[in-house]
Scaffold this active site. Sequence first.
Site, short mmCIF file in Angstrom:
data_model
loop_
_atom_site.label_atom_id
_atom_site.label_comp_id
_atom_site.label_asym_id
_atom_site.label_seq_id
_atom_site.Cartn_x
_atom_site.Cartn_y
_atom_site.Cartn_z
N GLY A 8 0.82 -1.20 0.00
CA GLY A 8 0.00 0.00 0.00
C GLY A 8 0.85 1.25 0.00
CG ASN A 9 -0.48 4.80 -1.73
OD1 ASN A 9 0.30 5.03 -2.63
ND2 ASN A 9 -1.76 4.51 -1.94
CB THR A 10 0.64 4.03 4.73
OG1 THR A 10 -0.06 5.16 4.19
CG2 THR A 10 1.24 4.41 6.07
CB ILE A 12 4.68 -3.77 2.78
CG1 ILE A 12 5.34 -2.63 2.00
CG2 ILE A 12 4.60 -5.03 1.91
CD1 ILE A 12 6.76 -2.93 1.55
CG ASP A 109 -5.54 -1.03 -3.94
OD1 ASP A 109 -5.65 -0.83 -5.16
OD2 ASP A 109 -5.64 -0.11 -3.10
CG ASP A 129 -9.26 -1.16 1.43
OD1 ASP A 129 -8.93 -0.81 2.58
OD2 ASP A 129 -8.53 -1.81 0.68
CB THR A 132 -3.32 5.59 2.05
OG1 THR A 132 -2.38 4.78 2.76
CG2 THR A 132 -2.74 6.99 1.88
CB THR A 184 -9.33 21.95 20.66
OG1 THR A 184 -9.63 23.30 20.97
CG2 THR A 184 -8.68 21.87 19.28
#
Length: 261
Positions: A8-10, A12, A109, A129, A132, A184
């Site tokens: 993935g982008n972030t 594995i 994916d 899904d 990211t 906050t």
Amino acid sequence: MLLAVDVGNTDISFGVFDGNELVTRFRFTVTVSRTSDEYGELLCSILAQKGFLPDRIKEVIIASVVPKMMYSFTSGIIKYLHCQPVVVGAGTKTGIRINTINPKEIGPDRIVDAVSAYEQYGGPVIVADFGTATTYDLVTEDGTFQGGVISPGIRISANALWNNTANLPEIEIKCPGSAIAKETISSMQAGLFYGTLGQTEYIIRKIKKEAGLPDAKVVATGGLGKIVSENTDEIQIYDADLTLKGLLYIYQKQRHERSVG
């Protein structure tokens, strides 16, 4: 044994299958600059820590959305595991038909998730899904991938919030329990969580309406999919291992095709 790999982008994500059984899973962070030796040594080290000698891995299948790292990553697998990996892409036998303008544009994916959901739960099914990016895809009763939606993932939204405002801190992403927040941090959590929840419910209903499939099952996966699915009736199933199991199904289809070919 089969090693299934979701790049993935972030992160594995790895899963080791003994037959149809997922016997262990692990993950590490995507680092494009790693060499083949670094990937190979790290992978062998983690496998050993999990109790699996590298020579027990006989086959590897990979789905990746990060092309820049694939040469060094696959080279590391070939060098250290002595396996030529199957890489999911155009021409891969999946068992579903892609009904989009350009099927080659659909991320591996998304295809793997669609295969897994259809094989396990049948169609029509909507796959959500929460990675990211957050994706919502429709597979019809006859196994046709009809397309879907790609939106910023909740962590992308969170990073944009605290990186582009001077006074807002980095926070844990979770359900704050109330949309009427009193300070906050819980205000930010409410915006991120309920914003994602509202988007999810609206998109699922919209897909069902446009497709004329009001009773389509909805399956969620991905890191934050569990907390979202626990807070809505629009999602019936949460499957943390959906992608890894989809890679197993696709690998089995390749092996069957080779055996009959």
